[in-house]
Design a protein around this motif. Structure first.
Motif, PDB file in Angstrom:
ATOM      1  N   LYS A  21       0.690  -1.282  -0.194  1.00  0.00           N
ATOM      2  CA  LYS A  21       0.378  -0.168  -0.184  1.00  0.00           C
ATOM      3  C   LYS A  21       0.988   1.670   0.020  1.00  0.00           C
ATOM      4  N   ALA A  22       2.563   1.175   0.336  1.00  0.00           N
ATOM      5  CA  ALA A  22       2.888   2.221   0.871  1.00  0.00           C
ATOM      6  C   ALA A  22       3.549   2.991  -0.544  1.00  0.00           C
ATOM      7  N   LEU A  23       3.209   1.669  -1.357  1.00  0.00           N
ATOM      8  CA  LEU A  23       3.811   1.946  -2.991  1.00  0.00           C
ATOM      9  C   LEU A  23       3.342   2.799  -3.481  1.00  0.00           C
ATOM     10  N   ARG A  24       1.972   3.559  -2.909  1.00  0.00           N
ATOM     11  CA  ARG A  24       1.011   4.575  -3.950  1.00  0.00           C
ATOM     12  C   ARG A  24       1.132   5.803  -3.336  1.00  0.00           C
ATOM     13  N   GLN A  25       2.098   5.716  -2.209  1.00  0.00           N
ATOM     14  CA  GLN A  25       1.704   6.669  -1.226  1.00  0.00           C
ATOM     15  C   GLN A  25       3.533   7.443  -1.517  1.00  0.00           C
ATOM     16  N   LYS A  26       3.259   8.434  -0.888  1.00  0.00           N
ATOM     17  CA  LYS A  26       4.722   9.210  -0.580  1.00  0.00           C
ATOM     18  C   LYS A  26       5.066   8.866   0.800  1.00  0.00           C
ATOM     19  N   GLN A  27       4.081   9.434   1.650  1.00  0.00           N
ATOM     20  CA  GLN A  27       4.511   9.621   3.197  1.00  0.00           C
ATOM     21  C   GLN A  27       3.245   8.232   3.433  1.00  0.00           C
ATOM     22  N   ILE A  28       3.366   8.052   4.457  1.00  0.00           N
ATOM     23  CA  ILE A  28       2.836   7.305   5.337  1.00  0.00           C
ATOM     24  C   ILE A  28       3.048   7.846   6.707  1.00  0.00           C
ATOM     25  N   LYS A  29       1.536   6.902   7.802  1.00  0.00           N
ATOM     26  CA  LYS A  29       2.012   7.182   8.942  1.00  0.00           C
ATOM     27  C   LYS A  29       2.637   5.347   9.472  1.00  0.00           C
ATOM     28  N   CYS A  30       3.225   6.030  10.792  1.00  0.00           N
ATOM     29  CA  CYS A  30       3.537   4.464  11.505  1.00  0.00           C
ATOM     30  C   CYS A  30       2.530   4.254  12.369  1.00  0.00           C
ATOM     31  N   ILE A  31       2.148   2.594  12.199  1.00  0.00           N
ATOM     32  CA  ILE A  31       1.033   1.638  12.974  1.00  0.00           C
ATOM     33  C   ILE A  31       1.381   2.480  14.997  1.00  0.00           C
ATOM     34  N   LYS A  32       2.890   2.283  14.904  1.00  0.00           N
ATOM     35  CA  LYS A  32       3.410   2.161  16.425  1.00  0.00           C
ATOM     36  C   LYS A  32       3.349   3.254  17.214  1.00  0.00           C
TER      37      LYS A  32
END
Length: 140
Positions: A21-32
């Protein structure tokens, strides 16, 4: 070489579906830890695509000239198989980097929110004498 990505802040290891899923985004939020992470994968993906392409062209050429049948169907199957393998390995090449904005922790506000951080004026030397005009022309 092929590893699942880790959070650069807390070391949380992302699973395969989240890195896909991260391939489609420039930034993601860490779950932890909840911090934002910068995503980069394009340079590694291009390098892996070039390697796959060269290997596939070589394999198709060898098969085409050394096979008894002259159909193109096995070459098409090889090509589709290599494309599927490439896209299944692509989430393993995701790189996660820290954002420069989040390196410093935000300063906590005091109870009175109108207060601000006072800066010290270090340009002027402190005056330790009680009479600063002593010994000058104004001392008369």
């Amino acid at each position: 070489m092929f590893r699942l990505p880790k959070c650069p802040y807390c070391g949380f290891k992302f699973d395969y579906s989240r890195s896909a899923k991260a391939l489609r985004q420039k930034q993601i939020k860490c779950i932890k830890c909840g911090k934002k992470i910068d995503i980069s994968y394009k340079a590694a993906a291009v390098a892996m695509a070039v390697v796959f392409f060269v290997f596939l062209v070589g394999l198709n050429t060898i098969y085409f000239f050394h096979a008894n049948s002259k159909t193109i169907l096995p070459n098409l199957i090889f090509t589709i198989l290599f494309i599927i393998i490439y896209f299944s390995l692509l989430p393993l090449k995701v790189k996660m980097k820290k954002l420069a904005v989040q390196d410093e922790p935000p300063k906590k506000l005091k109870k009175n929110r109108r207060r601000h951080v006072k800066s010290k004026n270090n340009n002027q030397p402190p005056s330790t004498e009680k009479n600063p005009i002593k010994g000058t022309v104004f001392d008369k």
